[in-house]
Design an enzyme around this catalytic site. Sequence first.
Site, PDB file in Angstrom:
ATOM      1  N   LYS A 108       6.202  -5.413 -15.742  1.00 49.87           N
ATOM      2  CA  LYS A 108       6.236  -5.334 -14.276  1.00 49.87           C
ATOM      3  C   LYS A 108       6.487  -6.713 -13.707  1.00 49.87           C
ATOM      4  O   LYS A 108       6.019  -7.719 -14.252  1.00 49.87           O
ATOM      5  CB  LYS A 108       4.913  -4.789 -13.725  1.00 49.87           C
ATOM      6  CG  LYS A 108       4.808  -4.814 -12.195  1.00 49.87           C
ATOM      7  CD  LYS A 108       3.437  -4.422 -11.685  1.00 49.87           C
ATOM      8  CE  LYS A 108       3.348  -4.578 -10.174  1.00 49.87           C
ATOM      9  NZ  LYS A 108       2.025  -4.235  -9.643  1.00 49.87           N
ATOM     10  N   GLU A 147      -5.682  -5.820   0.811  1.00 43.66           N
ATOM     11  CA  GLU A 147      -6.110  -6.057  -0.576  1.00 43.66           C
ATOM     12  C   GLU A 147      -7.170  -7.145  -0.651  1.00 43.66           C
ATOM     13  O   GLU A 147      -6.915  -8.305  -0.286  1.00 43.66           O
ATOM     14  CB  GLU A 147      -4.913  -6.429  -1.448  1.00 43.66           C
ATOM     15  CG  GLU A 147      -5.268  -6.515  -2.926  1.00 43.66           C
ATOM     16  CD  GLU A 147      -4.124  -6.114  -3.835  1.00 43.66           C
ATOM     17  OE1 GLU A 147      -4.316  -6.110  -5.062  1.00 43.66           O
ATOM     18  OE2 GLU A 147      -3.045  -5.778  -3.326  1.00 43.66           O
ATOM     19  N   GLU A 151       2.204   1.527 -12.397  1.00 38.81           N
ATOM     20  CA  GLU A 151       2.165   0.234 -11.726  1.00 38.81           C
ATOM     21  C   GLU A 151       0.737  -0.107 -11.305  1.00 38.81           C
ATOM     22  O   GLU A 151       0.274  -1.252 -11.465  1.00 38.81           O
ATOM     23  CB  GLU A 151       3.080   0.258 -10.497  1.00 38.81           C
ATOM     24  CG  GLU A 151       3.072  -1.026  -9.694  1.00 38.81           C
ATOM     25  CD  GLU A 151       3.829  -0.924  -8.386  1.00 38.81           C
ATOM     26  OE1 GLU A 151       3.618  -1.794  -7.522  1.00 38.81           O
ATOM     27  OE2 GLU A 151       4.606   0.031  -8.206  1.00 38.81           O
ATOM     28  N   GLU A 160      10.959  -0.021   0.923  1.00 37.79           N
ATOM     29  CA  GLU A 160       9.524  -0.329   0.928  1.00 37.79           C
ATOM     30  C   GLU A 160       9.261  -1.673   1.591  1.00 37.79           C
ATOM     31  O   GLU A 160       8.294  -1.820   2.362  1.00 37.79           O
ATOM     32  CB  GLU A 160       8.973  -0.323  -0.494  1.00 37.79           C
ATOM     33  CG  GLU A 160       7.476  -0.581  -0.560  1.00 37.79           C
ATOM     34  CD  GLU A 160       6.916  -0.503  -1.966  1.00 37.79           C
ATOM     35  OE1 GLU A 160       6.021  -1.313  -2.304  1.00 37.79           O
ATOM     36  OE2 GLU A 160       7.364   0.374  -2.741  1.00 37.79           O
TER      37      GLU A 160
END
Length: 423
Positions: A180, A225, A268, A409
Site C-alpha cells: 500500500k 483520525e 486497506e 476521492e
Amino acid sequence: MTAAALTSRDIAARVVTTVRTGDRAALLPRLPADGGLSWVRRGEGLVAWGEAARLEVSGPRALAEAAAWWDDWTAGLDVDDHLGIPGSGPVVFASIAFDPTAGTSVFVVPEVVVGRREGAGWVTTVGDVDPRDVLPVAPALLDDGPPPRLRYADGALDPATWSAAVATAVGRIGAGELAKVVLARDLLVSADVPLDPRRLLRRLADRFPDCWTFAVDGLLGATPELLLRRDGRRLSARVLAGTAPRGAGADDDRLAAELIGSAKDRAEHALAVDSLVQALEPFCATLSAPEEPDLLTLANVRHLASDVTGTQRATGPRGRAGLLELIGAVHPTAAVCGTPTADAAAVIAELEGMDRGRYAGPVGWLDARGDGEFGLALRCAELVGDDSARLFAGCGIVAGSDPAAELAETQSKFAAFQAALEG
C-alpha cells in the site's frame, strides 16, 4: 541564568496559573484574529493564543529534542493548578512534519489557554496575566458577510498527471514491491478578501462536529483520525482507512453497504490497523483492536474506522516512554504513508511531486504531566499570506485501486475545506 540574575519579568514568565471557571461560551469564538491555536471536538478541548515559548526543529532526533526542550521548559515552573486534569497547567501545541527528519516541526507554548473537558472549564495563563481577567472579555462576534470570490489552481501535479502516478503505484503494488502507498495532492486557492481563520475553524466545527478542529501555526483543519491519546497510562487511537462518498436517500445506504463490504477497502483498513498495533505493542501491557471496523459517517464521506485501546507499560528499558516518543514510534502509520513504511515513503518521494510539509503529520497538544492528544493533519489547509491557502487530500492506493476513483476521492476530501472557504 542564575536566580540572582532573573528580572521581575523573567520570574513572572515562569508562573503558570490555572483556575476553574463556570463559563459555558463556545471555545472557538474566543480566538483572536491571528495566531490562534485550537484542538476542539463537540465543543470541548482547548483554544489558546499568545506565545510564551516556541521551538522549530528538524533532523533525525527532532522529536527527542522537542521532548527534552519541553521537559526543560516546564522544569522549575511555579505552577498553580488545582484541577490536575489532562490539558490543565502548562500546555504545548505541536504541528509535526510528515517527515520530521527533513521537514520543520513547530511547537508553541501559548500565553493563554481556555479549556473544557467533561463539563469542567478552566483558564490557564503564563506570566503576569490573571486568568480571571481573560473570560470577562466577551467572545468576538463574527459577521460572515458575503462569501469570498475564490480562484483555484492546480498544485504540484494536475489531475491527469496525478492519476498517472496512481496508475504507476498500482503497477508497483501488483509487481509485489509494496502492499500500500498513500498518494496525496495539493490544490491552491486565492480569495479576493483576507481569509479569517476563526471563520474557517467555526465552519469546520459546525460541519464536522465528530472531527477534531485544529489550528497550529497556520495549518488548520478538521481531522477525523486520532493518532494517539494518552491519559495517564491509558492509550487510545482511532484508525481510519477505506473511504466512500456520501449519496442521497437510498443511494447513500447503498454506498455505505458497499464500503463495509468492500474487500479492497477492508484490506486497506487492516493494513492501517496492523501498522499502529505493531508499533505500539512494545510499549503496552495490554492492547486491543476490534476484529471488524465500524462506519464513521461525516458530512461529505464515510470511512472504515477502528478504535484501538491499550495500557502503557509502567516501565521500559529507558523508563516509561513519553508521548512524543510514542508518536515517533507510530508515525507514519499505513493510513498516511503505506506499507512497508520505507518502501511506501520512497514511492511517495518519487511519485507525489510535492513537499507535504506538516500535512498528514501529527498535530495536537501535550501537557506537563505527559498527557495529550495528537491527530493526523488531514482535511486541512496551510494558510499562505492573508488571502491564499494550500489544500491537501490523499488516498490509500492498494491492489485494485482505480486512478479515476482515487481522483474522485481526493475531490470529495478537498470538499471538506472548500465548504468552509465558500461559506
